[in-house]
Design a protein around this motif. Structure first.
Motif, PDB file in Angstrom:
ATOM      1  N   TYR A 158     -14.388   9.806  -2.873  1.00  0.00           N
ATOM      2  CA  TYR A 158     -13.912   8.438  -3.076  1.00  0.00           C
ATOM      3  C   TYR A 158     -15.088   7.532  -3.432  1.00  0.00           C
ATOM      4  O   TYR A 158     -16.226   7.803  -3.055  1.00  0.00           O
ATOM      5  CB  TYR A 158     -13.236   7.907  -1.808  1.00  0.00           C
ATOM      6  CG  TYR A 158     -12.009   8.667  -1.376  1.00  0.00           C
ATOM      7  CD1 TYR A 158     -10.734   8.222  -1.713  1.00  0.00           C
ATOM      8  CD2 TYR A 158     -12.119   9.835  -0.622  1.00  0.00           C
ATOM      9  CE1 TYR A 158      -9.597   8.911  -1.309  1.00  0.00           C
ATOM     10  CE2 TYR A 158     -10.997  10.540  -0.218  1.00  0.00           C
ATOM     11  CZ  TYR A 158      -9.739  10.070  -0.563  1.00  0.00           C
ATOM     12  OH  TYR A 158      -8.620  10.761  -0.162  1.00  0.00           O
TER      13      TYR A 158
ATOM     14  N   GLN B  19      -2.878  -2.719   4.151  1.00  0.00           N
ATOM     15  CA  GLN B  19      -1.976  -2.225   3.104  1.00  0.00           C
ATOM     16  C   GLN B  19      -1.168  -3.364   2.493  1.00  0.00           C
ATOM     17  O   GLN B  19      -0.913  -3.378   1.286  1.00  0.00           O
ATOM     18  CB  GLN B  19      -1.065  -1.151   3.689  1.00  0.00           C
ATOM     19  CG  GLN B  19      -1.824   0.132   4.056  1.00  0.00           C
ATOM     20  CD  GLN B  19      -0.987   1.135   4.823  1.00  0.00           C
ATOM     21  OE1 GLN B  19       0.033   0.777   5.424  1.00  0.00           O
ATOM     22  NE2 GLN B  19      -1.412   2.396   4.824  1.00  0.00           N
TER      23      GLN B  19
ATOM     24  N   GLU C  16      -6.209   0.242   0.023  1.00  0.00           N
ATOM     25  CA  GLU C  16      -5.926   1.612   0.439  1.00  0.00           C
ATOM     26  C   GLU C  16      -6.774   1.951   1.663  1.00  0.00           C
ATOM     27  O   GLU C  16      -7.999   1.817   1.637  1.00  0.00           O
ATOM     28  CB  GLU C  16      -6.249   2.598  -0.684  1.00  0.00           C
ATOM     29  CG  GLU C  16      -5.993   4.057  -0.291  1.00  0.00           C
ATOM     30  CD  GLU C  16      -6.444   5.053  -1.349  1.00  0.00           C
ATOM     31  OE1 GLU C  16      -6.350   6.269  -1.089  1.00  0.00           O
ATOM     32  OE2 GLU C  16      -6.911   4.611  -2.427  1.00  0.00           O
TER      33      GLU C  16
ATOM     34  N   VAL D  99      -8.237   4.768   3.661  1.00  0.00           N
ATOM     35  CA  VAL D  99      -8.526   6.194   3.503  1.00  0.00           C
ATOM     36  C   VAL D  99      -8.518   6.901   4.852  1.00  0.00           C
ATOM     37  O   VAL D  99      -8.008   8.018   4.990  1.00  0.00           O
ATOM     38  CB  VAL D  99      -9.904   6.387   2.823  1.00  0.00           C
ATOM     39  CG1 VAL D  99     -10.236   7.875   2.704  1.00  0.00           C
ATOM     40  CG2 VAL D  99      -9.918   5.737   1.465  1.00  0.00           C
TER      41      VAL D  99
END
Length: 682
Positions: free
Chosen positions: A328, A444, A449, A451
């Motif tokens: 990521y 959210q 996002e 993770v």
């Protein structure tokens, strides 16, 4: 200034050791006795929450030692000042032909010491002169603190045994008192840096899986200290004495540097926890908290007894959102500062406020919340001062307060704690889960996002830092009794999968900061049973992926290493495996590689008794038979010019070192062995 209070020097007395004098107090005045006048009535009278406490029939506070009673009755708490303490760090080297040194026959060849920056090495031809000169140096310099690495289990007992064997007076105590026990010296604090490393690891300050001096030193300073083959000390003494003395001096200096790096923190912890330094170094985080709570509640509360262990009771812990394995970019790590301490204080969760089940009185504030609030409030004041002035001593005190505050929850949940209460620990984690789930929903809803999340922290993918700052402000306004902080911004991170399946693993990730520093959690970068080649490859693979985003380059490097191994082009020294014999050779039931290698050393004349506890160095050779049977001591492997087993090193060293990383990026064992290429993932 009191250096130490000792209740073990003799069984009848407590000794209070100052620098220039000592006092002796009879233990009888502080021993537990149920029938001591109106003690029970007096304790009930000074209770804050009388109606909530049940006194055990016929007994109370039985496990408070005479030393604890004496210290708290007289409020004789530590008041250490760094500028008022002197120290001597030392290290010994011994002459032994094989195995672990034996004080009955293996002489001390050199002793290096550091006193307030001055370094000396004593290495006389006559061992008696070496030991006598060192003991005279201790008496002459008269340090308050004696420092060493594993000195409680090795250096001091070994030195005392050799002195006794040679008829030397080992006494290095102050005040003319005899030294009855080499690791409890009247008038001096014994500070074992090995124990310090364990304590720092438990505090989460150091991430260690190897507690050797060389590894701990490297983890702290990023430098490798001077090393030699320890099995060849006898050879160096006879043929290259300067090299041996350089090594001895280096160990003393390394020990002293580690000690001085963390001494200010340890002194702050001693003063704050009211636990004397020698006891602190030998204790655990639970003992530190126990000592503080007992001292806080001693005059007001009936202190519960310590039980051997409460019955095992399970409960749900903190919430964890497992990550999806992979690579990521642009990760912000946010966490609550002291979440559990804040919950304990805000909800008055305490042994004394417990009403039953998970219900607690709202007031008055219980013993643990009161103590914790004082710690948290003091840290907040110091953090505000740090913003106004850069002061290293304030930063150290803030760190010490944080360590203590963050140890309270674990202490409440520890089944050997005197204040253990399952319902209290359960209540804390329940509230914590609800908070972190709300924070995840908020993130959210804000289009971020999440993770990964674990107990009190969340990892989010961000588009701009400004949005992260806005989100943190929103969280802090929603939960005013605690504070969310930005732990860091990371340009790239990798989350690995569990061994058993393809789902993400808890606390197993690696992140790279914007300044290039890599943060690793849960990766076994340095395992003693991995050879140097495997360790170097794992580090290189991780660096290529995180720093450059170059997955294809990492795969190529793995395949090159496999090819080099296959064609026998690797230096055997990079394939040496180090494994410590954890028990006596005769006690092994299974045939292990290190056991086979040790028995081959015995065939060369090594003493079996000396191999117990020794680190065995071996290489797996090519040939028939199982892996264990082909474990060859390095000396035999090199002397006989043997060939290593490439398949073993590929399948049991190289691939295990990188598969945890590469499998998260879609590469299994077969793909790494093949010439298939995968497009760059980023």
């Amino acid at each position: 200034m009191i250096l130490h209070i000792d209740d073990k020097y003799d069984k009848n007395n407590i000794y209070v050791f100052y620098r220039d004098h000592y006092e002796v107090i009879n233990k009888d005045a502080y021993r537990y006795s149920f029938n001591r006048g109106n003690e029970l009535r007096k304790i009930w009278k000074r209770m804050e929450m009388v109606d909530l406490i049940k006194v055990p029939d016929g007994e109370f506070e039985k496990t408070l030692t005479p030393k604890t009673r004496f210290i708290n009755d007289n409020r004789l708490y530590p008041e250490y000042r760094l500028s008022n303490l002197t120290s001597m760090s030392f290290d010994i080297e011994t002459y032994n032909l094989e195995g672990f040194p034996d004080p009955d026959k293996d002489r001390i060849v050199s002793i290096a010491y550091v006193y307030e920056g001055n370094v000396e090495v004593i290495a006389e031809d006559d061992e008696q002169d070496t030991i006598t000169s060192f003991l005279n140096a201790v008496r002459a310099y008269d340090p308050d603190i004696i420092v060493g690495y594993n000195l409680e289990r090795f250096d001091l007992p070994y030195l005392a045994n050799r002195a006794k064997k040679l008829g030397i007076d080992f006494n290095i105590a102050r005040y003319g008192l005899p030294t009855r026990d080499p690791i409890n010296i009247p008038g001096r604090i014994v500070f074992d840096v090995y124990r310090l490393a364990i304590l720092l690891s438990r505090f989460g300050i150091l991430d260690l899986d190897d507690f050797s001096l060389s590894h701990v030193y490297y983890k702290i300073f990023g430098e490798k200290k001077f090393e030699i083959d320890k099995d060849m000390i006898w050879h160096l003494w006879e043929n290259d004495r300067d090299r041996l003395l350089e090594y001895n001096k280096g160990d003393a200096i390394a020990t002293d540097r580690i000690y001085r790096r963390f001494l200010p923190l340890m002194l702050e912890l001693s003063n704050l926890s009211r636990m004397y330094l020698q006891d602190l170094i030998r204790g655990y985080s639970s003992k530190i908290v126990d000592n503080l709570i007992v001292s806080e509640g001693y005059s007001k509360y009936i202190i519960p007894d310590i039980y051997q262990e409460h019955e095992e009771e399970s409960y749900e812990g903190g919430y964890v959102k497992m990550p999806k394995p992979g690579l990521y970019e642009n990760i912000a790590v946010l966490d609550f500062a002291s979440m559990y301490p804040s919950i304990i204080i805000a909800n008055n969760i305490d042994y004394y406020t417990h009403l039953g089940d998970k219900d607690f009185l709202s007031e008055p504030l219980g013993l643990i919340p009161t103590t914790l609030k004082r710690i948290v409030d003091e840290r907040m004041k110091i953090k505000n001062l740090i913003k106004q002035q850069q002061d290293r001593s304030l930063e150290i005190k803030s760190q010490a307060l944080k360590i203590i505050a963050n140890s309270f929850y674990g202490y409440m949940a520890y089944r050997r704690s005197r204040f253990y209460l399952k319902e209290a620990a359960e209540k804390v984690t329940e509230i914590g889960r609800n908070i972190i789930l709300q924070v995840i929903d908020m993130a959210q809803s804000a289009g971020m996002e999440v993770v990964y999340a674990d107990t009190d922290s969340i990892f989010i993918i961000y588009s701009t830092k400004e949005k992260v700052l806005e989100f943190v402000d929103m969280v802090n306004s929603t939960f005013p009794t605690m504070k969310m902080e930005i732990e860091g911004f990371y340009k790239r991170g990798i989350f690995v999968s569990k061994r058993s399946d393809d789902t993400g693993a808890k606390k197993k990730y690696a992140l790279i900061r914007e300044d290039g520093n890599i943060k690793i959690r849960g990766f076994e970068l340095v395992r003693r049973d991995w050879c140097e080649l495997a360790r170097e490859l794992q580090e290189e693979v991780l660096t290529r992926i995180l720093r450059d985003g170059d997955v294809e380059g990492a795969v190529k490097r793995v395949r090159e290493t496999i090819e080099t191994l296959k064609y026998g082009k690797v230096d055997p020294q990079k394939l040496v495996i180090y494994t410590k014999l954890s028990k006596d050779i005769d006690d092994y039931k299974n045939v292990m590689p290190e056991l086979v290698a040790a028995k081959k050393l015995m065939a060369l004349g090594w003493d079996k008794r000396r191999l117990s506890g020794a680190v065995i160095k071996y290489i797996i050779s090519a040939g028939s038979g199982n892996i264990a049977s082909r474990a060859e001591p390095v000396e035999i492997f090199i002397k006989n010019n043997l060939r290593y087993d490439p398949d073993y090193y590929i399948d049991h060293q190289i691939l295990p070192a990188v598969l945890k990383i590469m499998s998260s990026l879609g590469y299994d064992e077969q793909r790494l062995k093949s010439n298939l290429k995968q497009n760059r993932l980023i």
